[in-house]
Design a protein around this motif. Structure first.
Motif, PDB file in Angstrom:
ATOM      1  N   ASP A 372      -4.202  -2.464  18.927  1.00  0.00           N
ATOM      2  CA  ASP A 372      -3.501  -3.299  17.958  1.00  0.00           C
ATOM      3  C   ASP A 372      -4.431  -3.854  16.880  1.00  0.00           C
ATOM      4  N   ARG A 373      -5.733  -3.776  17.101  1.00  0.00           N
ATOM      5  CA  ARG A 373      -6.671  -4.332  16.105  1.00  0.00           C
ATOM      6  C   ARG A 373      -6.555  -3.618  14.760  1.00  0.00           C
ATOM      7  N   HIS A 374      -6.214  -2.352  14.768  1.00  0.00           N
ATOM      8  CA  HIS A 374      -6.126  -1.618  13.500  1.00  0.00           C
ATOM      9  C   HIS A 374      -5.011  -2.181  12.620  1.00  0.00           C
ATOM     10  N   TRP A 375      -3.832  -2.398  13.211  1.00  0.00           N
ATOM     11  CA  TRP A 375      -2.733  -2.972  12.439  1.00  0.00           C
ATOM     12  C   TRP A 375      -3.077  -4.397  12.034  1.00  0.00           C
ATOM     13  N   ARG A 376      -3.586  -5.197  12.989  1.00  0.00           N
ATOM     14  CA  ARG A 376      -3.912  -6.598  12.688  1.00  0.00           C
ATOM     15  C   ARG A 376      -4.950  -6.709  11.573  1.00  0.00           C
ATOM     16  N   ASN A 377      -5.975  -5.879  11.641  1.00  0.00           N
ATOM     17  CA  ASN A 377      -7.042  -5.968  10.647  1.00  0.00           C
ATOM     18  C   ASN A 377      -6.565  -5.518   9.267  1.00  0.00           C
ATOM     19  N   ALA A 378      -5.799  -4.435   9.223  1.00  0.00           N
ATOM     20  CA  ALA A 378      -5.276  -3.964   7.939  1.00  0.00           C
ATOM     21  C   ALA A 378      -4.299  -4.973   7.344  1.00  0.00           C
ATOM     22  N   ARG A 379      -3.440  -5.537   8.190  1.00  0.00           N
ATOM     23  CA  ARG A 379      -2.467  -6.522   7.710  1.00  0.00           C
ATOM     24  C   ARG A 379      -3.186  -7.771   7.170  1.00  0.00           C
ATOM     25  N   THR A 380      -4.252  -8.197   7.846  1.00  0.00           N
ATOM     26  CA  THR A 380      -5.002  -9.375   7.425  1.00  0.00           C
ATOM     27  C   THR A 380      -5.700  -9.125   6.092  1.00  0.00           C
ATOM     28  N   LEU A 381      -6.350  -7.986   5.955  1.00  0.00           N
ATOM     29  CA  LEU A 381      -7.038  -7.672   4.711  1.00  0.00           C
ATOM     30  C   LEU A 381      -6.052  -7.531   3.555  1.00  0.00           C
ATOM     31  N   SER A 382      -4.907  -6.927   3.823  1.00  0.00           N
ATOM     32  CA  SER A 382      -3.901  -6.770   2.787  1.00  0.00           C
ATOM     33  C   SER A 382      -3.412  -8.117   2.274  1.00  0.00           C
ATOM     34  N   SER A 383      -3.407  -9.113   3.145  1.00  0.00           N
ATOM     35  CA  SER A 383      -2.899 -10.436   2.785  1.00  0.00           C
ATOM     36  C   SER A 383      -3.837 -11.225   1.901  1.00  0.00           C
ATOM     37  N   HIS A 384      -5.067 -10.765   1.736  1.00  0.00           N
ATOM     38  CA  HIS A 384      -6.024 -11.505   0.919  1.00  0.00           C
ATOM     39  C   HIS A 384      -5.520 -11.697  -0.512  1.00  0.00           C
ATOM     40  N   ASN A 385      -4.857 -10.706  -1.021  1.00  0.00           N
ATOM     41  CA  ASN A 385      -4.316 -10.772  -2.375  1.00  0.00           C
ATOM     42  C   ASN A 385      -3.087  -9.877  -2.384  1.00  0.00           C
ATOM     43  N   PRO A 386      -1.910 -10.448  -2.216  1.00  0.00           N
ATOM     44  CA  PRO A 386      -0.701  -9.654  -1.934  1.00  0.00           C
ATOM     45  C   PRO A 386      -0.454  -8.527  -2.940  1.00  0.00           C
ATOM     46  N   THR A 387      -0.022  -7.398  -2.422  1.00  0.00           N
ATOM     47  CA  THR A 387       0.239  -6.233  -3.264  1.00  0.00           C
ATOM     48  C   THR A 387       1.388  -6.478  -4.237  1.00  0.00           C
ATOM     49  N   THR A 388       2.273  -7.429  -3.929  1.00  0.00           N
ATOM     50  CA  THR A 388       3.399  -7.703  -4.824  1.00  0.00           C
ATOM     51  C   THR A 388       2.911  -8.130  -6.207  1.00  0.00           C
ATOM     52  N   TYR A 389       1.868  -8.957  -6.249  1.00  0.00           N
ATOM     53  CA  TYR A 389       1.324  -9.395  -7.530  1.00  0.00           C
ATOM     54  C   TYR A 389       0.679  -8.229  -8.274  1.00  0.00           C
ATOM     55  N   LYS A 390       0.022  -7.373  -7.522  1.00  0.00           N
ATOM     56  CA  LYS A 390      -0.590  -6.192  -8.130  1.00  0.00           C
ATOM     57  C   LYS A 390       0.487  -5.294  -8.742  1.00  0.00           C
ATOM     58  N   ALA A 391       1.505  -5.004  -7.933  1.00  0.00           N
ATOM     59  CA  ALA A 391       2.549  -4.079  -8.389  1.00  0.00           C
ATOM     60  C   ALA A 391       3.255  -4.613  -9.630  1.00  0.00           C
ATOM     61  N   ARG A 392       3.525  -5.904  -9.673  1.00  0.00           N
ATOM     62  CA  ARG A 392       4.198  -6.468 -10.840  1.00  0.00           C
ATOM     63  C   ARG A 392       3.347  -6.310 -12.097  1.00  0.00           C
ATOM     64  N   SER A 393       2.045  -6.606 -11.989  1.00  0.00           N
ATOM     65  CA  SER A 393       1.167  -6.491 -13.157  1.00  0.00           C
ATOM     66  C   SER A 393       1.006  -5.039 -13.592  1.00  0.00           C
ATOM     67  N   ILE A 394       0.942  -4.133 -12.625  1.00  0.00           N
ATOM     68  CA  ILE A 394       0.859  -2.714 -12.969  1.00  0.00           C
ATOM     69  C   ILE A 394       2.123  -2.281 -13.698  1.00  0.00           C
ATOM     70  N   GLY A 395       3.275  -2.708 -13.187  1.00  0.00           N
ATOM     71  CA  GLY A 395       4.536  -2.355 -13.835  1.00  0.00           C
ATOM     72  C   GLY A 395       4.642  -2.921 -15.243  1.00  0.00           C
ATOM     73  N   GLU A 396       4.197  -4.161 -15.418  1.00  0.00           N
ATOM     74  CA  GLU A 396       4.236  -4.769 -16.746  1.00  0.00           C
ATOM     75  C   GLU A 396       3.323  -4.022 -17.712  1.00  0.00           C
ATOM     76  N   HIS A 397       2.180  -3.565 -17.185  1.00  0.00           N
ATOM     77  CA  HIS A 397       1.266  -2.787 -18.027  1.00  0.00           C
ATOM     78  C   HIS A 397       1.900  -1.452 -18.417  1.00  0.00           C
ATOM     79  N   GLU A 398       2.511  -0.780 -17.457  1.00  0.00           N
ATOM     80  CA  GLU A 398       3.113   0.523 -17.732  1.00  0.00           C
ATOM     81  C   GLU A 398       4.274   0.402 -18.736  1.00  0.00           C
TER      82      GLU A 398
END
Length: 410
Positions: A372-398
């Motif tokens: 379970d450490r693989h899911w936990r570690n990936a989920r924790t790292l992903s939470s550092h800066n949520p992908t939702t904010y990234k995706a919105r800015s990428i979409g606005e740029h496009e």
């Protein structure tokens, strides 16, 4: 019982280079004890000591400064491999390499050259920048203070959180502001009087990174140890946090590789299968093969996008070093690719960590396996800066051509 990591043959006269047999041996030894360390919460001081002795922290320093002269792409290829071996150890080094990239790789004064020499000799640098009291969106002025001591130097006071890796480090970079509000950074020895490290990180993943609290109580800081922000230098460089963000994504890509490694080994080791399985032998089961194939494809995609973004970051860094007119444009391109890479890598690593249990069944959830450490570690790292904010800015740029945020951890 966790085994102490023993050292491979190390040549103290020069740092280990990426792709060398010595590095492969070191990575294998780190991987061997990673699961037990994480499961039993054994802090990897011995592993960091090996990395210090191997002088891996000098990978990005020029050869004539005692480093390996590695490109950013070479460095991130190594980080992916280290993340595969032990995601905690890879994450511990993220702040070190970020500080080296920002303030040490190309020194501008005698103090910076001293820091560079320390890194070339194996020193590890931690980081203490984040505070929980930021009063508004977009605020970058820290509450931690540089107070003049009356003799031309400063006293450093404040509390920082998420000080990843600092517990294992020799130095720490601290962000603070002087009485006028001018912001800057200092790099000071971790054993200097008044520095208090607290190992209080209790996240569900990345449990050994010591991402805890650091207190500074009247820490003496010499004036030459402070680098105040200015345009085109240190924290004043646009998109200067792309490196740190992509580093985390490289660790996530490493986790995806580790998940593939463990999924493959798990299927090969199985002696029994599901009651309704289409074959008697698990390795011949087309459903298990398909699941491992999905995990493998995700790991490939994650690694590929990270290295593509790293190549763009190499171009941007070279342009900045050369003072090229297109340096900021190149930096934006690298930031854009880094943001896209995060969205892809996070998705595949988190999904792969879940699919791992589809090839093992309920027995794979036992604590002793620590899968379970693989899911936990990936989920924790992903939470550092949520992908939702990234995706919105990428979409606005496009859609509108809007540039990505140039400041902050984006």
């Amino acid at each position: 019982m966790n085994k102490t990591v023993s050292a491979p043959s190390l040549n103290a006269s020069e740092p280990i280079k990426t792709g060398s047999p010595e590095l492969e041996a070191l990575l294998s030894q780190i991987a061997e004890g990673a699961s037990a360390r994480e499961r039993d919460r054994v802090l990897p001081f011995d592993v960091i000591d090996l990395i210090r002795r191997a002088r891996l922290g000098a990978l990005r320093l020029p050869v004539n400064a005692g480093g390996a002269g590695s490109s950013i792409r070479d460095l991130f290829a190594f980080v992916i491999r280290l993340g595969e071996a032990d995601a905690n150890v890879a994450h511990i080094l993220r702040n070190h390499f970020s500080v080296v990239e920002r303030l040490v790789r190309t020194p501008k004064d005698e103090q910076s050259r001293d820091w560079q020499k320390a890194v070339a000799e194996g020193a590890i640098i931690g980081l203490a920048t984040t505070e929980l009291e930021s009063p508004r969106v977009g605020n970058v002025t820290p509450g931690t203070t540089f107070t003049p001591d009356g003799n031309g130097d400063y006293l450093l006071n404040g509390t920082k959180y998420y000080s990843t890796g600092t517990l294992y480090s020799d130095y720490v970079l601290v962000r603070a502001a002087d009485p006028s509000g001018a912001t800057g950074a200092t790099i000071v020895p971790i054993k200097r009087e008044g520095i208090e490290l607290v190992d209080d990180w209790d996240g569900l993943g990345q449990r050994l990174t010591a991402t805890g609290t650091t207190h500074f109580h009247n820490v003496k800081v010499r004036r030459q140890e402070v680098v105040f922000d200015e345009p085109g230098s240190g924290y004043g460089v646009p998109y200067s946090n792309t490196f740190a963000q992509l580093f985390l994504t490289a660790v996530v890509a490493g986790i995806a590789r580790a998940t593939l490694r463990d999924a493959t080994a798990l299927v090969r080791s199985r002696k029994r299968t599901f009651y309704y399985a289409p074959t008697e032998i698990p390795t011949d089961d087309p459903l298990l093969q398909q699941t491992v194939g999905q995990i493998a494809s995700g790991a490939f995609a994650a690694e590929t996008v990270v290295l593509a973004a790293a190549e763009a970051l190499d171009v941007a860094t070279d342009a900045f070093d050369a003072g090229a007119a297109n340096a900021e444009e190149a930096a934006h391109t690298a930031a854009l690719l880094s943001a896209k890479a995060k969205i892809i890598a996070d998705d595949f690593a988190i999904r792969g960590g879940s699919l791992l249990f589809d090839v093992g069944g309920a027995s794979a959830t036992k604590k002793v396996t620590n899968f379970d450490r693989h899911w936990r570690n990936a989920r924790t790292l992903s939470s550092h800066n949520p992908t939702t904010y990234k995706a919105r800015s990428i979409g606005e740029h496009e859609i509108n051509g809007t540039l990505l945020p140039a400041k902050g951890f984006f």
